[in-house]
Scaffold this motif. Structure first.
Motif, PDB file in Angstrom:
ATOM      1  N   UNK A 124      40.343 -17.389  28.893  1.00  0.00           N
ATOM      2  CA  UNK A 124      41.273 -16.470  28.880  1.00  0.00           C
ATOM      3  C   UNK A 124      41.086 -15.269  27.989  1.00  0.00           C
ATOM      4  N   UNK A 125      40.679 -15.733  26.657  1.00  0.00           N
ATOM      5  CA  UNK A 125      40.203 -14.668  25.657  1.00  0.00           C
ATOM      6  C   UNK A 125      39.380 -13.796  26.069  1.00  0.00           C
ATOM      7  N   UNK A 126      38.174 -14.348  26.827  1.00  0.00           N
ATOM      8  CA  UNK A 126      36.940 -13.826  27.170  1.00  0.00           C
ATOM      9  C   UNK A 126      37.215 -12.687  28.209  1.00  0.00           C
ATOM     10  N   UNK A 154      39.919 -20.588  38.872  1.00  0.00           N
ATOM     11  CA  UNK A 154      40.460 -21.788  39.071  1.00  0.00           C
ATOM     12  C   UNK A 154      42.030 -21.866  38.284  1.00  0.00           C
ATOM     13  N   UNK A 155      42.040 -21.018  37.565  1.00  0.00           N
ATOM     14  CA  UNK A 155      43.451 -20.864  36.908  1.00  0.00           C
ATOM     15  C   UNK A 155      44.526 -20.303  37.751  1.00  0.00           C
ATOM     16  N   UNK A 156      45.758 -21.018  38.043  1.00  0.00           N
ATOM     17  CA  UNK A 156      46.672 -20.410  38.797  1.00  0.00           C
ATOM     18  C   UNK A 156      47.194 -19.208  38.351  1.00  0.00           C
ATOM     19  N   UNK A 181      30.228 -12.477  34.026  1.00  0.00           N
ATOM     20  CA  UNK A 181      30.216 -13.116  35.334  1.00  0.00           C
ATOM     21  C   UNK A 181      30.793 -14.660  35.592  1.00  0.00           C
ATOM     22  N   UNK A 182      30.172 -15.257  34.473  1.00  0.00           N
ATOM     23  CA  UNK A 182      30.568 -16.752  34.543  1.00  0.00           C
ATOM     24  C   UNK A 182      32.302 -17.010  34.187  1.00  0.00           C
TER      25      UNK A 182
END
Length: 263
Positions: A66-68, A10-12, A2-3
């Motif tokens: 990104x990995x998670x 917030x990453x484009x 969830x987090x």
């Protein structure tokens, strides 16, 4: 999860991640393999060392997110690894034989499940709306515990469900024998009743005694037939419930298959 999903918003574009360390520092030289279109050179801003370290930390955070968040993330593996680091220690040696109590736990759960279904049926017998009973938490939780303790293969070596199926076959054969004896008894009783009905003479003084004996025999026959019916119903219910538990555990084990390796 969830987090991560909240932070990654917030990453484009998670498919195009730049290196903030390179842009804040000295940059990167032009590629020597001729693939400048895929790996273009970066002109660094030449900022202070503190800013470059901060940009490096930002790169680590973004890469972790990104990995998670990627489709290849195995969250079941993460959950297993976290608890393995705690439970697979010398302080928890008493859990080395946890797989031995799984059959007892399965029997207890099956009996409780059947009792719950029976209670639900009685409570809704005269209710018009439909109700359904389902519970797969036990199967998933049990598979999860076995995966954490790396005991799935040890549990499978017990051949628990195979033994259970063999027992049900033996019980079913015994029930069929009892039913065959009961059928033969009914057949013999019908023949005796036919002979009595054809005999019009006899001693009428013994009619009352014969009637009482027949009523007692009928009561015993009813109790025996009822007992056989309940036994057959119970065996079928237990067999179906154990089969459902086996299928649920087999499906749940797939979630932890890659991390469940016995030592």
């Amino acid at each position: 999860m969830y987090y991560c999903s909240e932070a990654v918003k917030f990453l484009p574009d998670i498919d195009k991640i730049i290196s903030f360390e390179a842009y804040a520092g000295k940059g990167t030289p032009e590629s020597t393999d001729g693939n400048s279109s895929t790996n273009p050179p970066v002109v660094g801003a030449g900022l202070s060392d503190e800013t470059v370290r901060a940009a490096k930390n930002l790169d680590k955070v973004i890469n972790t997110l990104v990995d998670n968040f990627s489709e290849g993330s195995d969250y079941f593996k993460v959950l297993v690894n976290v608890f393995q680091s705690v439970l697979l220690t010398a302080d928890n040696d008493h859990l080395r034989t946890f797989f031995m109590i799984v059959p007892s736990m399965c029997i207890s759960w099956v009996e409780a499940s059947l009792q719950a279904k029976d209670s639900m049926y009685k409570a809704t017998r005269n209710v018009s709306r439909e109700m359904y009973f389902t519970d797969d938490g036990f199967a998933i939780g049990l598979s999860y515990c076995l995966a954490i303790l790396k005991q799935t293969n040890k549990y499978l070596s017990l051949h628990w469900f195979d033994t259970l199926n063999d027992k049900y076959k033996v019980d079913l054969d015994a029930l069929k024998q009892q039913q065959a004896i009961r059928a033969a008894k009914e057949k013999k009783k019908a023949e005796n009743s036919k002979r009595k009905s054809s005999f019009m003479g006899g001693v009428f003084s013994s009619k009352k005694q014969t009637t009482e004996e027949d009523e007692e025999d009928e009561h015993q026959d009813y109790e025996e037939v009822h007992s056989l019916q309940l036994t057959a119903k119970r065996l079928e219910a237990m067999r179906r419930e154990n089969d459902q538990l086996f299928y649920s555990m087999s499906g749940a084990a797939i979630f932890f298959k890659r991390t469940d390796v016995d030592i």
